[in-house]
Design a protein around this motif. Structure first.
Motif, PDB file in Angstrom:
ATOM      1  N   GLY A 140       0.710  -1.310  -0.077  1.00 20.34           N
ATOM      2  CA  GLY A 140       0.028   0.121   0.035  1.00 20.34           C
ATOM      3  C   GLY A 140       1.057   1.285   0.009  1.00 20.34           C
ATOM      4  O   GLY A 140       2.168   1.361  -0.321  1.00 20.34           O
ATOM      5  N   THR A 141       0.298   2.393   0.219  1.00 19.47           N
ATOM      6  CA  THR A 141       1.009   3.639   0.480  1.00 19.47           C
ATOM      7  C   THR A 141       1.638   3.771   1.627  1.00 19.47           C
ATOM      8  O   THR A 141       1.105   3.462   2.579  1.00 19.47           O
ATOM      9  N   ILE A 142       2.855   4.728   1.356  1.00 16.98           N
ATOM     10  CA  ILE A 142       3.697   4.723   2.701  1.00 16.98           C
ATOM     11  C   ILE A 142       3.711   6.472   2.681  1.00 16.98           C
ATOM     12  O   ILE A 142       3.914   7.004   1.818  1.00 16.98           O
ATOM     13  N   THR A 143       3.156   6.747   3.756  1.00 15.96           N
ATOM     14  CA  THR A 143       2.561   8.360   3.955  1.00 15.96           C
ATOM     15  C   THR A 143       3.555   8.805   5.317  1.00 15.96           C
ATOM     16  O   THR A 143       3.686   8.292   6.340  1.00 15.96           O
ATOM     17  N   GLY A 144       4.255  10.004   4.915  1.00 11.56           N
ATOM     18  CA  GLY A 144       5.066  10.719   5.958  1.00 11.56           C
ATOM     19  C   GLY A 144       4.167  11.950   6.352  1.00 11.56           C
ATOM     20  O   GLY A 144       3.789  12.786   5.349  1.00 11.56           O
ATOM     21  N   GLN A 145       3.983  12.399   7.537  1.00 10.40           N
ATOM     22  CA  GLN A 145       3.139  13.525   7.993  1.00 10.40           C
ATOM     23  C   GLN A 145       4.012  14.760   7.795  1.00 10.40           C
ATOM     24  O   GLN A 145       3.600  15.863   7.734  1.00 10.40           O
ATOM     25  N   THR A 146       5.395  14.730   7.963  1.00  7.86           N
ATOM     26  CA  THR A 146       6.149  15.732   7.840  1.00  7.86           C
ATOM     27  C   THR A 146       7.169  15.567   6.462  1.00  7.86           C
ATOM     28  O   THR A 146       7.053  16.625   5.675  1.00  7.86           O
ATOM     29  N   ASP A 147       7.862  14.542   6.089  1.00  5.89           N
ATOM     30  CA  ASP A 147       8.735  14.705   4.949  1.00  5.89           C
ATOM     31  C   ASP A 147       9.312  12.969   4.836  1.00  5.89           C
ATOM     32  O   ASP A 147       9.059  12.237   5.778  1.00  5.89           O
TER      33      ASP A 147
END
Length: 103
Positions: free
Chosen positions: A68-75
């Motif tokens: 699935g998608t890997i998401t970073g809240q800042t960077d």
């Protein structure tokens, strides 16, 4: 194997490993139902069926694969390049851009 039960939750010990099953939570007026969770240790593999929340830093000494998608809240940093603040050069609008610069 040995099985310990408490309600719909159980711990199962076998000659190959350990399985911990936690019962789901039924829906209430304020919250939707939640599925149960199963954590299994067999040989050198730990498998979790359910959600995992880590409060603190995590270090992985190996590769990470995600379906699935890997998401970073800042960077997200790839090598030394920031996914959020890196830039590209182009000689004119519509031309191909350079490799990432800085960031």
């Amino acid at each position: 194997g040995t099985v310990l039960h408490k309600g719909k939750s159980k711990i199962k010990l076998t000659s190959q490993g350990i399985e911990v099953s936690v019962a789901g939570v039924p829906a209430t007026q304020d919250q939707p139902a939640q599925e149960g969770c199963v954590f299994t240790l067999i040989g050198n593999t730990a498998t979790l069926r359910g959600n995992l929340i880590v409060n603190g830093n995590t270090t992985v000494n190996g590769n990470i694969n995600a379906s699935g998608t890997i998401t970073g809240q800042t960077d997200v940093i790839a090598g030394t390049i920031s996914g959020k603040t890196h830039t590209h050069k182009s000689t004119s609008p519509g031309d191909p851009t350079s490799a990432p610069i800085g960031g």
